[in-house]
Structure formats: C-alpha cells, structure tokens
Design an enzyme around this catalytic site. Structure first.
Site, PDB file in Angstrom:
ATOM      1  N   HIS A 106       0.834  -1.225   0.000  1.00  0.00           N
ATOM      2  CA  HIS A 106       0.000   0.000   0.000  1.00  0.00           C
ATOM      3  C   HIS A 106       0.866   1.271   0.000  1.00  0.00           C
ATOM      4  CE1 HIS A 106      -3.828  -2.154   0.924  1.00  0.00           C
ATOM      5  NE2 HIS A 106      -3.015  -2.999   1.497  1.00  0.00           N
ATOM      6  N   ASN A 130     -10.305  -2.958   2.483  1.00  0.00           N
ATOM      7  CA  ASN A 130     -10.022  -2.895   1.055  1.00  0.00           C
ATOM      8  C   ASN A 130     -11.308  -2.643   0.287  1.00  0.00           C
ATOM      9  OD1 ASN A 130      -7.263  -3.390   1.192  1.00  0.00           O
ATOM     10  ND2 ASN A 130      -7.464  -5.603   0.879  1.00  0.00           N
ATOM     11  N   HIS A 169      -3.845   0.849  11.932  1.00  0.00           N
ATOM     12  CA  HIS A 169      -3.624  -0.422  12.626  1.00  0.00           C
ATOM     13  C   HIS A 169      -4.978  -1.054  12.948  1.00  0.00           C
ATOM     14  CE1 HIS A 169      -2.284  -3.513  15.145  1.00  0.00           C
ATOM     15  NE2 HIS A 169      -1.379  -2.891  15.861  1.00  0.00           N
TER      16      HIS A 169
END
Ligand code: HDD
Length: 718
Positions: free
Chosen positions: A77, A150, A341
């Site tokens: 990413h 995603n 995270h």
C-alpha cells in the site's frame, strides 16, 4: 491529573493541526534554530571562485536535512491518496454496541481516509490492476478506531503466516525488479496456482473492481468478521461495508492501460479536485450483524477471510455516513505519516479469531517502527487521538511530550496513584469474555476448506459483460506468464470454479484445460498434517447468484451524472450556442464540461467570444473523461485528418462511452468511429446522440446516466 478529562472537539483537532502549518506570508527564511538567513543561494566560500568552507552551518544544515528527507515507503500500500472528513451516525445501534461514535447522532467524528494500491511502489500508476486499500481513522472521543479495509470483501489468504509469501510473489521479481505495479508475471501466478484458497479473491481481482473509475466510486469492506459489544459486554459478529453515494464504477482495461500513460495520478487528481470543487465524496457505513448463536449456521466459516456473507442472507444495515471535505495540507506530514492499525479499537468493537486478522494485529505496529522510526509515532499530529492520552510510556526517539512529575510507573503513591485504570462503566476497554478451551495446534480448521463455491458464486453473479472482462483479464495476465506449467495449473484451478470460464481462458492462451487438475502440493497444511482432512471441497450448489456482487446489477447503481466530466472537442469558430446549451444542462446536474482545443489558451467562438481551453487534443485523451461531445464548427472538417482527434473519438467509442455530436459534424464522428448508423436502432450506434432537435441535452444526459453503453461492446466484440 484529573480522572475524567474530556476529549477535545473536532475544532480543537483542527486547531491542533493548524499549529503545525507553516505560513509563507511575511516571513523570513531561517535556519532550523530560528536564525534569519541572509543568503539562501550561495555557499560560504574562500573567495568568489574559491573552495567552500566547512564552517558554513547554514549550507550544512540544509543539505543534511535534505539527505534524510525520505523514509521507507510502506512495504505494501505504498501508493496512496488521502483526505480529511467526518463521520455521522444514524444512531440507534446501542443494543449491539456501546461505541459512542456509532450511536450519538450529535457528534461529528473527524476522520482521515487513505486509499491505496497494494503492489506498486510509491510513484507507481494509480490504474494498476490491483486491490485498493480503504483505510479510515476515526478520531473518536473514546480514542482512535481504525477500519483498515479494502475495496474487495475477501482476501487472498486465510492465515497471516502466508502474507510475506503472497507479497513477495506479487511484488516486482527480485532479480530484475520487473514488472512495476502489476500482477501479470510468473512469480505471482506461480504462488496463486498453488493456493486454491485464493480463487475467490482472484475472481474479484480479475474483475473490473480492480480498476475503479474513481476512488470516490468504490465500495469498501472491513473484510474480517469483527465483534460489536454492548454495555452488558454481550457481543454479536459484524462485517463492515462502505457504500459509495455515487455508485460503484470502473474503467475498462484498455482504458486503464492508456490512463496509466496519460495521467498516472488519475485517481489522486480526481479525489483532490472533487474536494477542491466542493463535490465531497460520501459513503454510508453499513453492517451485517450475526448473533453469536448463529456462528455455525452458515455453510462457510465466519472466521475465514476468503468468504463473504451474501447480502441476500444477511442484509447490510446502514448506520452512518462519512463525508470527505478537506484535502491534506501536506502530503508527507499527513498521507505518508498516517499510521493505521486494525488493532486500534475503541470500547464497543472487538476482534474475532480470524487468523488473518490476528496476525495483522502484530504486523502494523511492527511496520510503523521501521517506517516511522520510533514508538512515538502516535505523537505525529495526524496520528494523535483527540481523546486525552495518559500512561507511563516514556522517552524514545523524537518524543514530543514533556512529561512532568516523578512517577512513570504503576502502582504508585507519589503520583497519587495516577493515571487510574478505568472500570468498564467508566469507559475502560474490556475484551469479550470468550471461552477458549483447546489444544495448542498449528493447523487450519477443516471448515476453511471450501475454496471454489464462493469463487463460482461471484462469477455466476456477474453480467455477461462482466464475465467477459474477467476472462479477458485472466487471458492478459496469464499470457504474460512465461512458464507453461503455471498457466496449466491455473487452468486446472479455474476449471474447478467454472468449466466454461476455464475453456475460454484456455482458448486465449492457446492450450487445453488439463483433464485432471494438479493436486496442490502443500497448500494450507504442515508437513505432518493429514492431507485427506484438507482436500478442497466440491462446489456447494446451494448458493444463489447475488446482485450485490455485480457492479452493474449492484443496488448502489444510480443514474446520477454528478462530477462526471464531458470532453467538448472545439476548434476556433465553434458554435457558442451549442457549447453553452450542453454545458449549462450538464452543470445543472452536477457534471462538468471540459473544453479540448487545438491549442492551449483561448478559442474563438462563432460569435467572436473567447473560451478557455482546459486541455488540447495533443495533451489529452478521451480516456480521462466520461463522455465526448463535438459541437459544430466551420473548422471541424479539418479535424477529419487530425490523428489525435480521430483517436480521441474512436477510443471513446471503443470504451463504450456516450458520444454527442451536432448534426453538422456527423461526418467527423463517422470517420472517427468507422461506422454509419444502419438505422435508428443500430446497436453499434447506441449511446451516440446526434444534435438535431431541442431534446438533445436531455437525451445526452439520459445516455450519460447509463455511464457505459455495454451493448456496443457486445456488438464490437463479436
Ligand atoms: Fe495490511 C498496510 C489492508 C492483510 C500487513 N493493509 C495496509 C493498508 C491497508 C491494508 C488498507 C494501508 C494502510 C494505509 O493506508 O496506510 N491488509 C489490509 C487488508 C488485509 C491485510 C484489508 C486483509 C484482510 N496486512 C495484512 C496482513 C499483514 C498486513 C495479513 C501481515 C501479516 N498491511 C500490513 C503492513 C502495512 C499494511 C505491512 C504496510 C504499511 C502499514 O501496514 O502501515 O503492516
């Protein structure tokens, strides 16, 4: 220290960020120590033509800082674009969760969302065939919550242990660092061909979901099953969904390849400009909720990240909306330094035992340590929580906070016992009290062994056009694979998803589908595991096709033309009435007219007025726009020999875009697309709108609302 200090508001968060802004007006240039600089252009030298002097602390400071400007890019990413905004809850889900930001309709929770590709380096094209990251940091009053998802609802692998293998396989090959931002190469397909669990994800990645029209037009998914937890610490399972207000749209593959050359920043620019123009991207947050007692009710495992819960089985309930309304001030400080995270949770949300999620909980802090260089990355402005932060963590590289007092340990009496632990009723985070009683094993659950049913579900839920795109994507990718054995192994796997799909891909590769698919050697099992127990299961026929999986049948599909861009092909002498009429009609519906001229600067209209060209035929291409319009002009005949113009129009035709033309320039249009309409209903001419009556603008807008004229593709593919 107070026990209950209140969190800062959204405005305070903004002010906090403002403090870090630099203002260039009325300011002297200084060194990092604040000394005003008198000459920023010349090194201190012994004489005008002499050697430079070591004592030049100004030059040394500048060069030293420059030498250290780069930090390691994200290992995955790396290429991303982000924006600020807010989240508002629709309220009323406190029966499931105590998370304040999901329940309180009076709070506007600040968010920072970063969208990304996975495989490419930081400078790679936006239009790679790839999964898009969809990561949102919610700065809630109870602490930061990161939803790190995603634009596809499943993942390639079932266990985090395989993540380094997957990424090594998809990244450029290590001997020559080729290809950049592309999965079409041997190592990726070698790995995939040995990993039947990836087949569902492969269907998604080979579909047009992997080449979005805009970051604003993608769905987002939390992927894993999480838990929502209420005041009584009772939990339900949950899957998170983002539904885009503008619908889910893609480009076509040939277009993606061309956009990569014409404007590799296509998505980044689109997001940036939409926000600058006040067209704030918007998504609704939805949840699929499964009561704990239904955990084993499905024919797949809720903990398996290669599976969806079909929306027809468990509907998506909308619980709030996110609006992105502010571009970052500084790319590095915000978009690059933001640290997401999946383990950044707030009370009211908890993990499930999905082994992919569990592994992620280790990886993200670990990666920030090497990327941002210090355990104090939470102090970087973009990562700071708006909820007050107190603990006994101290020191380390680049520590910002100046902790006062003597105590940095607990329990203590010298500091009055501060900071205190919070009871659950005081907002303290308490994990779900799940009962776990088991043997220590290194094994995968048998309930994870159905690798083909949902891949087939996805494929069977697509329209014919979408299925053709998947076939073509597989042909493209696998024809770039040089090792024939890998192609054959892939055909073996595809034949277990759908025989016709495998045959069509095989045709494109010029080889046959193997009669007996090769058995994967070591998939998903350790060296001593009983292989029989983990044999892939045959297709489960009980799945019904799901419209939610198709972009064209998806319930989020709308006919809105908001923010769509139409290229107007203009030359000097262009009909001002034509330009103004369609421009006005488009703008009234939130779309935009972009003037493409033979040269930069202004173009003269037939009435002698000047209009500004946004781009030229030479510097632009129809792949960057949603539709094309050719207004009348006495000079239009000259364009019949202009290769750039002919290609502009013919590409729009090939990519199934709406094309409008004044009747006076119909000949130019027909020359460009190489066709004359056989009759009014001629399918090849669908989506071509000729301006010969006063309904032209309405007709054009109606066609534009269809976004693509797929019937034309079916016709031209025959
Ligand atoms: Fe990951 C970044 C999404 C599995 C390890 N991941 C990263 C980002 C997104 C995701 C959107 C970029 C965040 C940003 O914009 O900064 N990752 C996912 C999803 C996964 C997933 C949806 C599966 C469902 N990831 C995954 C696994 C591992 C990682 C299994 C490791 C075991 N991911 C990382 C990382 C990254 C990362 C190496 C790179 C940069 C970063 O974390 O901050 O730690």
């Amino acid at each position: 220290m107070k026990k209950n200090d209140t969190p800062t508001t959204e405005n305070a968060k903004l002010k906090d960020l403002e403090k870090n802004k630099e203002y260039s007006e009325n300011q002297f240039i200084t060194t990092d120590q604040g000394v005003k600089i008198n000459d920023d252009h010349n090194t201190l030298k012994a004489g005008e033509r002499g050697p430079s002097l070591l004592e030049d602390f100004i030059m040394r400071e500048k060069i030293t800082h420059f030498d250290h400007e780069r930090i390691p890019e994200r290992i995955v990413h790396a290429r991303g674009s982000a924006a600020h905004g807010y989240f508002e809850s629709y309220g009323n889900i406190n029966q499931y969760t105590k998370a304040g930001f999901l329940n309180d309709t009076t709070i506007k929770t600040p968010v920072f969302a970063r969208f990304s590709t996975v495989a490419g380096f930081r400078g790679s094209t936006d239009l790679a065939r790839d999964v898009r990251g969809f990561a949102v940091k919610f700065y809630t009053q109870e602490g930061n919550f990161d939803l790190v998802g995603n634009n596809m609802p499943v993942f390639f692998i079932q266990d985090a242990m395989k993540f380094p293998d997957l990424i090594h396989a998809v990244k450029p090959e290590p001997h020559n660092e080729i290809p950049q931002a592309a999965s079409a190469h041997d190592t990726f397909w070698d790995f995939i061909s040995l990993m039947p669990e990836s087949m569902h994800m492969i269907m998604w990645v080979m579909s047009d979901r992997a080449i979005p029209r805009s970051l604003r037009m993608m769905e987002g998914f939390g992927i894993h099953t999480f838990r929502l937890v209420n005041e009584k610490n009772m939990s339900v399972f949950v899957k998170f969904h983002w539904k885009p207000k503008l619908g889910t749209h893609a480009v076509v593959w040939d277009e993606a390849l061309k956009i990569s050359g014409n404007d590799p920043d296509f998505h980044r620019r689109d997001l940036w400009e939409a926000i600058e123009n006040g067209n704030y991207p918007e998504w609704e947050l939805g949840v699929q909720i499964v009561p704990e007692e239904d955990e084993h009710k499905f024919n797949f495992d809720l903990l398996d990240p290669t599976k969806i819960i079909p929306e027809e089985l468990v509907p998506v309930t909308k619980i709030g909306r996110m609006v992105l309304n502010r571009n970052p001030d500084n790319f590095f400080a915000e978009t690059e330094q933001v640290a997401f995270h999946p383990g950044h949770l707030v009370p009211g949300i908890d993990f499930s035992n999905d082994p992919l999620l569990q592994g992620r909980l280790f990886s993200y802090t670990d990666t920030q340590l090497s990327r941002l260089g210090s355990p104090n990355f939470h102090e970087i402005p973009i990562n700071r929580s708006i909820a007050p932060m107190h603990n006994n963590q101290r020191d380390g590289h680049m520590r910002q906070e100046i902790n006062v007092g003597r105590t940095s340990y607990s329990p203590n009496s010298l500091g009055g016992g501060c900071p205190f632990q919070a009871k659950m009723a005081e907002g303290g985070f308490v994990s779900v009290n799940e009962r776990v009683e088991a043997h220590k094993v290194r094994e995968r659950s048998e309930s994870f062994a159905d690798h083909f049913s949902q891949a087939a579900l996805f494929y069977n839920s697509q329209t014919e056009v979408e299925q053709n795109h998947i076939i073509n994507a597989l042909r493209f990718e696998l024809s770039k694979v040089e090792t024939v054995a890998i192609r054959e192994r892939m055909l073996g796997l595809l034949s277990q998803v759908d025989k016709k799909l495998a045959n069509k891909v095989a045709e494109g590769l010029g080889i046959a589908v193997p009669s007996q698919p090769e058995k994967p050697l070591n998939h998903g099992i350790g060296a001593d595991t009983d292989t029989k127990k983990h044999e892939p299961k045959p297709i489960d026929k009980s799945y019904k096709p799901s419209d939610a999986l198709s972009m064209l049948k998806n319930p989020t599909v709308t006919n809105t033309i908001e923010t769509r861009q139409v290229a107007f092909i203009c030359t000097d002498g262009v009909s001002e009435t034509s330009v103004n009429n369609l421009k006005k009609a488009l703008e009234s519906q939130g779309a935009m007219a972009m003037i493409i001229g033979p040269h930069a600067g202004n173009i003269k209209t037939d009435k002698g007025k000047e209009i500004k060209a946004d781009h030229t035929f030479f510097s632009s291409s129809s792949v960057l726009f949603d539709a094309v319009y050719i207004p009348a002009s006495p000079n239009a005949a000259m364009l019949e020999n202009n290769y750039n113009v002919l290609e502009f129009i013919s590409n729009a035709y090939r990519h199934c875009k709406v094309i409008g033309a004044d009747i006076e320039v119909q000949q130019l249009l027909e020359k460009a697309i190489g066709k004359k309409p056989a009759d009014k209903k001629d399918a090849a001419m669908l989506g071509i709108v000729i301006n010969n009556d006063k309904n032209f603008a309405d007709n054009f807008i109606k066609e534009l609302g269809k976004h693509r004229i797929w019937e034309r593709e079916e016709k031209t593919m025959q």
